[in-house]
Design a protein around this motif. Structure first.
Motif, PDB file in Angstrom:
ATOM      1  N   GLY A 194      28.671  36.330  39.417  1.00 46.83           N
ATOM      2  CA  GLY A 194      29.815  36.556  40.161  1.00 46.83           C
ATOM      3  C   GLY A 194      29.571  37.305  41.414  1.00 46.83           C
ATOM      4  O   GLY A 194      28.394  37.408  42.117  1.00 46.83           O
ATOM      5  N   PHE A 195      30.560  37.978  42.365  1.00 45.96           N
ATOM      6  CA  PHE A 195      30.480  38.695  43.392  1.00 45.96           C
ATOM      7  C   PHE A 195      31.543  39.593  43.750  1.00 45.96           C
ATOM      8  O   PHE A 195      32.341  39.470  42.649  1.00 45.96           O
ATOM      9  N   GLY A 196      31.601  40.310  44.587  1.00 43.51           N
ATOM     10  CA  GLY A 196      32.471  41.302  44.926  1.00 43.51           C
ATOM     11  C   GLY A 196      32.617  42.287  43.762  1.00 43.51           C
ATOM     12  O   GLY A 196      31.598  42.854  43.250  1.00 43.51           O
ATOM     13  N   PHE A 197      33.948  42.492  43.289  1.00 51.91           N
ATOM     14  CA  PHE A 197      34.174  43.356  42.269  1.00 51.91           C
ATOM     15  C   PHE A 197      33.956  42.996  40.906  1.00 51.91           C
ATOM     16  O   PHE A 197      34.272  43.715  39.875  1.00 51.91           O
ATOM     17  N   ASP A 198      33.543  41.859  40.628  1.00 53.50           N
ATOM     18  CA  ASP A 198      33.158  41.161  39.234  1.00 53.50           C
ATOM     19  C   ASP A 198      32.432  42.012  38.436  1.00 53.50           C
ATOM     20  O   ASP A 198      32.836  42.170  37.172  1.00 53.50           O
ATOM     21  N   PRO A 199      31.499  42.793  38.766  1.00 52.75           N
ATOM     22  CA  PRO A 199      30.819  43.568  37.742  1.00 52.75           C
ATOM     23  C   PRO A 199      31.495  44.890  37.015  1.00 52.75           C
ATOM     24  O   PRO A 199      31.209  45.132  36.123  1.00 52.75           O
ATOM     25  N   ILE A 200      32.868  45.196  37.779  1.00 49.30           N
ATOM     26  CA  ILE A 200      33.657  46.399  37.350  1.00 49.30           C
ATOM     27  C   ILE A 200      34.744  45.970  36.804  1.00 49.30           C
ATOM     28  O   ILE A 200      35.644  46.522  36.339  1.00 49.30           O
ATOM     29  N   THR A 232      32.363  48.494  52.644  1.00 47.85           N
ATOM     30  CA  THR A 232      32.422  49.963  53.426  1.00 47.85           C
ATOM     31  C   THR A 232      32.159  50.972  52.299  1.00 47.85           C
ATOM     32  O   THR A 232      31.374  52.022  52.343  1.00 47.85           O
ATOM     33  N   VAL A 233      33.022  50.797  51.062  1.00 45.65           N
ATOM     34  CA  VAL A 233      32.582  51.805  50.138  1.00 45.65           C
ATOM     35  C   VAL A 233      31.768  51.513  49.065  1.00 45.65           C
ATOM     36  O   VAL A 233      30.959  51.952  48.371  1.00 45.65           O
ATOM     37  N   GLY A 234      31.939  50.227  48.644  1.00 47.02           N
ATOM     38  CA  GLY A 234      31.022  49.570  47.708  1.00 47.02           C
ATOM     39  C   GLY A 234      31.485  49.476  46.320  1.00 47.02           C
ATOM     40  O   GLY A 234      32.434  50.452  45.929  1.00 47.02           O
ATOM     41  N   VAL A 235      31.162  48.650  45.363  1.00 49.14           N
ATOM     42  CA  VAL A 235      31.428  48.308  43.993  1.00 49.14           C
ATOM     43  C   VAL A 235      31.192  49.683  43.139  1.00 49.14           C
ATOM     44  O   VAL A 235      32.235  50.096  42.345  1.00 49.14           O
ATOM     45  N   GLU A 236      29.934  50.257  43.110  1.00 49.57           N
ATOM     46  CA  GLU A 236      29.636  51.245  42.396  1.00 49.57           C
ATOM     47  C   GLU A 236      30.305  52.498  42.754  1.00 49.57           C
ATOM     48  O   GLU A 236      30.968  53.314  41.877  1.00 49.57           O
ATOM     49  N   ARG A 237      30.957  52.788  44.120  1.00 51.54           N
ATOM     50  CA  ARG A 237      31.592  53.922  44.125  1.00 51.54           C
ATOM     51  C   ARG A 237      33.344  53.589  43.854  1.00 51.54           C
ATOM     52  O   ARG A 237      33.895  54.730  43.572  1.00 51.54           O
ATOM     53  N   VAL A 238      33.648  52.375  44.037  1.00 51.95           N
ATOM     54  CA  VAL A 238      34.885  52.261  43.363  1.00 51.95           C
ATOM     55  C   VAL A 238      34.915  52.629  41.939  1.00 51.95           C
ATOM     56  O   VAL A 238      36.009  53.245  41.377  1.00 51.95           O
ATOM     57  N   TRP A 239      33.906  52.041  41.187  1.00 52.49           N
ATOM     58  CA  TRP A 239      33.934  52.476  39.778  1.00 52.49           C
ATOM     59  C   TRP A 239      33.878  53.934  39.536  1.00 52.49           C
ATOM     60  O   TRP A 239      34.565  54.471  38.684  1.00 52.49           O
ATOM     61  N   ALA A 287      34.696  41.311  28.549  1.00 54.67           N
ATOM     62  CA  ALA A 287      33.453  40.832  29.340  1.00 54.67           C
ATOM     63  C   ALA A 287      33.948  41.379  30.913  1.00 54.67           C
ATOM     64  O   ALA A 287      34.955  40.882  31.320  1.00 54.67           O
ATOM     65  N   THR A 288      32.804  41.569  31.684  1.00 57.16           N
ATOM     66  CA  THR A 288      33.257  41.649  33.052  1.00 57.16           C
ATOM     67  C   THR A 288      33.106  40.208  33.705  1.00 57.16           C
ATOM     68  O   THR A 288      32.398  39.314  32.954  1.00 57.16           O
ATOM     69  N   PHE A 289      33.807  40.126  34.700  1.00 57.67           N
ATOM     70  CA  PHE A 289      33.708  38.816  35.541  1.00 57.67           C
ATOM     71  C   PHE A 289      32.193  38.501  35.730  1.00 57.67           C
ATOM     72  O   PHE A 289      31.744  37.140  35.825  1.00 57.67           O
ATOM     73  N   ALA A 290      31.138  39.588  36.064  1.00 56.95           N
ATOM     74  CA  ALA A 290      29.898  39.311  36.317  1.00 56.95           C
ATOM     75  C   ALA A 290      29.128  38.779  35.091  1.00 56.95           C
ATOM     76  O   ALA A 290      28.067  38.359  35.134  1.00 56.95           O
ATOM     77  N   VAL A 345      35.623  49.047  34.652  1.00 48.03           N
ATOM     78  CA  VAL A 345      34.619  49.621  33.798  1.00 48.03           C
ATOM     79  C   VAL A 345      33.419  50.085  34.480  1.00 48.03           C
ATOM     80  O   VAL A 345      33.034  49.406  35.699  1.00 48.03           O
ATOM     81  N   ALA A 346      32.314  50.538  34.047  1.00 46.69           N
ATOM     82  CA  ALA A 346      31.072  50.654  34.666  1.00 46.69           C
ATOM     83  C   ALA A 346      30.592  49.202  34.769  1.00 46.69           C
ATOM     84  O   ALA A 346      30.530  48.259  34.123  1.00 46.69           O
ATOM     85  N   PRO A 347      29.789  49.164  35.862  1.00 43.92           N
ATOM     86  CA  PRO A 347      29.078  47.966  36.354  1.00 43.92           C
ATOM     87  C   PRO A 347      28.459  47.164  35.307  1.00 43.92           C
ATOM     88  O   PRO A 347      27.325  47.969  34.608  1.00 43.92           O
ATOM     89  N   ARG A 348      28.566  45.900  35.043  1.00 38.97           N
ATOM     90  CA  ARG A 348      27.879  45.201  33.924  1.00 38.97           C
ATOM     91  C   ARG A 348      27.694  43.764  34.333  1.00 38.97           C
ATOM     92  O   ARG A 348      28.706  43.442  35.002  1.00 38.97           O
ATOM     93  N   GLY A 349      26.571  43.047  34.351  1.00 38.53           N
ATOM     94  CA  GLY A 349      26.788  41.633  34.420  1.00 38.53           C
ATOM     95  C   GLY A 349      25.777  41.442  35.849  1.00 38.53           C
ATOM     96  O   GLY A 349      25.976  42.085  36.688  1.00 38.53           O
ATOM     97  N   ASP A 350      25.152  40.223  35.857  1.00 40.96           N
ATOM     98  CA  ASP A 350      24.509  39.970  37.081  1.00 40.96           C
ATOM     99  C   ASP A 350      25.256  38.487  37.903  1.00 40.96           C
ATOM    100  O   ASP A 350      24.584  38.221  38.871  1.00 40.96           O
TER     101      ASP A 350
END
Length: 191
Positions: free
Chosen positions: A149-155, A83-90, A161-164, A142-147
């Motif tokens: 994983g899934f979910g909140f892995d990019p942040i 509903t909110v999204g990964v980018e908005r949580v960041w 390193a991010t999980f993504a 952190v700011a989203p990085r990586g391609d």
């Protein structure tokens, strides 16, 4: 044979690394209760799945716990992501001075038999006992990085390193689910 209750074959592959070939995927959409506690959600799911599988089951529930938000989204992580999204949580976390967070998993095991362990989650009088195992990995939002994983892995950054940004093997080596599975596997082998 253990039934790992999930629609995600990646979770089953990760579980197989800790439990050898004693795991198979059990695709069952159990009713997920809404609760502020991962253990209550996982235990309820394990009891429901046990009745459907008519055999031993493993269910996990996981979430991202952001310290600046008193652990939110926690058990509501999937809903917040949708509903909110990964980018908005960041963006909500970015202005905070403390961006520490943790991914947590609670793994619940139910086979209908009495369990002699301090890990038991008691249900009602006619509910089978459930053994619980927790895994946790600490990190920073952190700011989203990586391609990957899934979910909140990019942040979610862990050790730089991010999980993504991690390969599946790198992520599984430090993951919250892996830590819960490792704890469970040791206990299960001794049963």
């Amino acid at each position: 044979m253990l039934n790992f209750v999930t629609t995600n074959p990646g979770k089953v592959r990760e579980a197989t690394a800790y439990l050898d070939d004693a795991v198979e995927q059990f695709d069952f959409d159990y009713p997920e209760i809404q609760a502020d506690d991962l253990a209550a959600v996982a235990a309820h799911g394990a009891r429901s799945a046990y009745r459907a599988a008519d055999g031993p089951v493993v269910v996990d529930d996981a979430g991202l716990f952001v310290d600046a938000f008193d652990g939110f989204p926690g058990p509501y992580s999937s809903y917040v992501e949708d509903t909110v999204g990964v980018e908005r949580v960041w963006r909500m976390t970015e202005p905070e001075s403390d961006r520490s967070a943790a991914f947590k998993t609670v793994l619940a095991y139910c086979d209908g038999d009495p369990l002699s362990t301090d890990r038991v989650h008691e249900g009602g009088d006619d509910e089978p006992p459930v053994a619980l195992f927790e895994g946790r990995v600490d990190g920073t939002i952190v700011a989203p990085r990586g391609d990957g994983g899934f979910g909140f892995d990019p942040i979610f950054e862990h050790d730089g390193a991010t999980f993504a940004e991690m390969s599946t093997d790198e992520k599984n080596a430090v993951s919250h689910r892996g830590r819960a599975l490792e704890s469970f596997a040791g206990w299960y082998a001794d049963r």
